[in-house]
Design a protein around this motif. Structure first.
Motif, short mmCIF file in Angstrom:
data_model
loop_
_atom_site.label_atom_id
_atom_site.label_comp_id
_atom_site.label_asym_id
_atom_site.label_seq_id
_atom_site.Cartn_x
_atom_site.Cartn_y
_atom_site.Cartn_z
N PRO A 19 3.83 -1.90 -7.65
CA PRO A 19 2.92 -1.97 -8.87
C PRO A 19 3.26 -0.34 -9.42
O PRO A 19 2.21 -0.01 -9.65
N SER A 20 3.51 0.31 -9.22
CA SER A 20 3.90 1.73 -9.59
C SER A 20 5.49 2.30 -9.36
O SER A 20 5.82 1.77 -8.59
N THR A 21 4.58 3.76 -11.33
CA THR A 21 6.85 4.63 -10.96
C THR A 21 6.65 4.69 -9.96
O THR A 21 8.03 5.66 -9.62
N LYS A 22 5.98 5.54 -8.67
CA LYS A 22 6.41 6.29 -7.73
C LYS A 22 6.19 4.82 -6.35
O LYS A 22 7.37 5.27 -5.18
N GLY A 23 6.77 3.81 -6.23
CA GLY A 23 7.13 2.90 -5.51
C GLY A 23 6.13 3.17 -4.67
O GLY A 23 6.64 1.91 -3.59
N SER B 113 -5.03 1.55 -6.08
CA SER B 113 -4.10 2.98 -6.28
C SER B 113 -4.02 3.98 -5.10
O SER B 113 -2.71 4.72 -5.13
N SER C 263 2.63 -5.46 -2.38
CA SER C 263 3.39 -4.98 -3.25
C SER C 263 3.27 -6.93 -4.08
O SER C 263 2.31 -7.79 -3.20
N ARG D 256 -3.02 -5.29 -9.86
CA ARG D 256 -3.54 -3.78 -8.78
C ARG D 256 -4.52 -3.59 -10.29
O ARG D 256 -5.64 -2.96 -9.37
#
Length: 201
Positions: free
Chosen positions: A195-199, A113, A89, A93
């Motif tokens: 920092p990911s759209t997947k959460g 990643s 968090s 990234r």
């Protein structure tokens, strides 16, 4: 990002015994003893340029070959990095670096990643067969980054762009990785959550 990003990890086999501690929010302090002097030099450079405090005590069957100790230390380093990163968090990234060392030039891009992958290119066949300092085979550089990437959950693209001296080539690679990782692990005040759209990473 309030919790200290630190971890300790160990590994014991019939070939080696590794004890390692890392602090991702350190100042680059290193206390490293692997029994492979050039590897100590490279890991010290990694700590310094990634601003990670790193302590390693490794013992292995270096009388047979340095391979086991080098690779096993990289495995444990990757495991410790993954644990220390926590849920990732608030981190940047991504990180990239272009690092020279005299005639050598290496480029590295790191993505924290959660998906292990290494793309590695540019080392000559002569480099991979060379014994740097008489005890560190050039081919081990790739093995080190494979082990770190896999066990830390990093996507790493690393390439040698220029270079003639094997010591310089290897050191430029380690420093490029260190600087790219430093940027990727850094807290980013603009990032909320993972920092990911997947959460999740």
């Amino acid at each position: 990002m309030t919790n200290a990003r630190q971890a300790s990890a160990s590994r014991t086999t019939s070939e080696s015994s590794i004890e390692l501690t890392i602090n991702l929010d350190g100042r680059g302090t290193a206390d490293i003893e692997t029994g492979v002097p050039f590897y100590d030099h490279m890991l010290t450079a990694f700590a310094k340029h990634s601003l990670s405090d790193l302590t390693i005590r490794a013992k292995g069957d270096v009388h047979i070959d340095e391979h086991h100790t080098i690779e096993d230390t990289a495995i444990v380093l990757g495991q410790a990095i993954r644990e220390a990163l926590g849920d990732k968090s608030g981190i940047a990234r991504y990180g990239d670096a272009l690092v020279p060392l005299d005639e050598a030039l290496a480029q590295c891009v790191v993505d924290i990643s959660g998906r292990p992958f290494l793309v590695h290119s540019g080392e000559s066949e002569a480099f991979t067969m060379h014994r740097i300092g008489g005890h560190f085979t050039g081919s081990m550089v790739r093995h080190v980054f494979e082990a770190i990437a896999f066990h830390a959950g990093l996507t790493v693209h690393l390439r040698v762009l220029e270079g003639r001296d094997p010591h310089h080539i290897a050191e430029a690679e380690f420093k490029a990785f260190a600087r790219a990782f430093r940027a990727a692990k850094a807290p980013d005040a603009l990032v909320q959550g993972v920092p990911s759209t997947k959460g999740a990473l």
